[in-house]
Scaffold this active site. Sequence first.
Site, short mmCIF file in Angstrom:
data_model
loop_
_atom_site.label_atom_id
_atom_site.label_comp_id
_atom_site.label_asym_id
_atom_site.label_seq_id
_atom_site.Cartn_x
_atom_site.Cartn_y
_atom_site.Cartn_z
N ARG A 128 -21.49 25.49 7.40
CA ARG A 128 -21.60 24.43 6.39
C ARG A 128 -20.19 24.17 5.94
O ARG A 128 -19.56 25.01 5.30
CB ARG A 128 -22.50 24.89 5.24
N HIS A 131 -16.44 22.43 1.28
CA HIS A 131 -16.85 21.34 0.40
C HIS A 131 -16.93 21.83 -1.04
O HIS A 131 -16.77 23.02 -1.31
CB HIS A 131 -18.22 20.80 0.84
N HIS A 133 -19.11 20.67 -5.07
CA HIS A 133 -20.16 19.85 -5.68
C HIS A 133 -19.82 19.52 -7.13
O HIS A 133 -19.04 20.23 -7.78
CB HIS A 133 -21.50 20.60 -5.72
N GLU A 137 -24.00 25.61 -7.82
CA GLU A 137 -24.83 25.98 -6.67
C GLU A 137 -25.24 27.45 -6.77
O GLU A 137 -24.40 28.35 -6.79
CB GLU A 137 -24.07 25.75 -5.36
N HIS A 176 -15.93 25.79 -1.38
CA HIS A 176 -16.53 26.94 -0.71
C HIS A 176 -17.04 26.57 0.67
O HIS A 176 -17.04 25.39 1.05
CB HIS A 176 -17.67 27.51 -1.56
N GLU A 199 -27.75 16.65 -1.28
CA GLU A 199 -26.80 17.19 -0.31
C GLU A 199 -25.98 16.07 0.33
O GLU A 199 -24.92 16.33 0.92
CB GLU A 199 -27.53 17.98 0.77
#
Length: 421
Positions: A128, A131, A133, A137, A176, A199
């Site tokens: 993943r 990125h 947010h 999270e 992360h 997402e």
Amino acid sequence: MTKTTAENTNGTSAETVKLTRRGFLGFGAAALATAGAVPAMLGAGSGGPGRNSSTPGPGNPPLDGENLDAAFPPATDAGGYPTFKYPFAFSNKRMHDGGWSREVTVRELPLSKSMAGVDMRLTAGGVRELHWHTAGEWAFVLYGSARITVIDAEGRSFVSDVKQNDLWYFPSGMPHSIQGLGPDGTEFLLVFDDGNFSEFGTVLLSDTMRHTPTEVLAKNFGLPESAFKDLPQNELFIFQAEVPGALAADQAAAAGTLGPSPHDFAFRTLDLPVSKRTKGGEVRIVDSRKFTVSTTIAMAMVTVHPGGLRELHWHPNADEWQYYISGKGRMSIMASGARARTMDFEAGDVGYVEKTLGHYVENTGDTDLVFLEMFKSDVYQDFSLSEWLAHTPPELVMAHLRIDRATYDAIPKNESVIMPL
């Protein structure tokens, strides 16, 4: 299983099959539909099947069989309370070379205004991408193992491996990544402290780089523009890479001159002592008092044995976002305005309870029911109905409920969490 003859509401007799709820689940809705049988105990308060509980038109028997309390509501349900369940199986799945993801947000479950969830699978080596947010999270590992990376507010690195039942928490804005480990990668649940989160709305490294002019990148990194000629032209999101090497090597490389972060962004749930255990099951509570970095989401991991009940209770400080890991159960919510509704849950389902509304969760299967309760809060709080009644003057409670003193005295005096004690 015995056949009996029941009187229909129009005066004609109809053969039916008497089954317990658990027996019906085992027998299967499709088989009952083929046989034309409707369980007497599932009538809508009429004491037996009739015109008010039959479904002669088109239907979906397998789906009805998974949602008995919607197909045949208990007589205690009342009013028009909205749906509080959404299966991840109904969510759109985004497929990538290194895994997949799917989400349940306020768009899928309109009640879920304070939290949203993502179910994600990464292959061994699947990444993943790096990125961050706008929302915090929180994560729970459902399967396998993964390597997580993050930097704290001082720029210090945290690199760790997590396995099934472990948690992690990344505050909003902290960049992360997550990568699946051998032998078979990982699957995990992500919960965000914003019901509108998606997402599709993350800030990705690939997007950040390709939307910055190369001359600016060159100046920023002190490199020639040619160094960036092969940047990906589309988001990576999830992609396949090699399985990472030894953890210690990655930790040392990431530490650099600042050293590792003193904060632990991972939590080993099963290392935590059980918060409450009874004959009916057990609960582990994880909030900021145990997992100090998790300042916006608190959790209870609940196991209810067959026949057990997560007692009648409510939460005064936050809505409850649920995820069902295994087993089968049902939940009733008692809302204001004399409204009540019951729905059925199984593995992969999301449930939602609004703040302060009374509810219970009952194991209706033959195996343990395991689910997560999550809250947009730094601490876990609840009120037990039994504890409230036991600590109210007896005469007042008896007058309300029209019970005798022996019944009042039998009410558990402290919070049970899971019955039987």
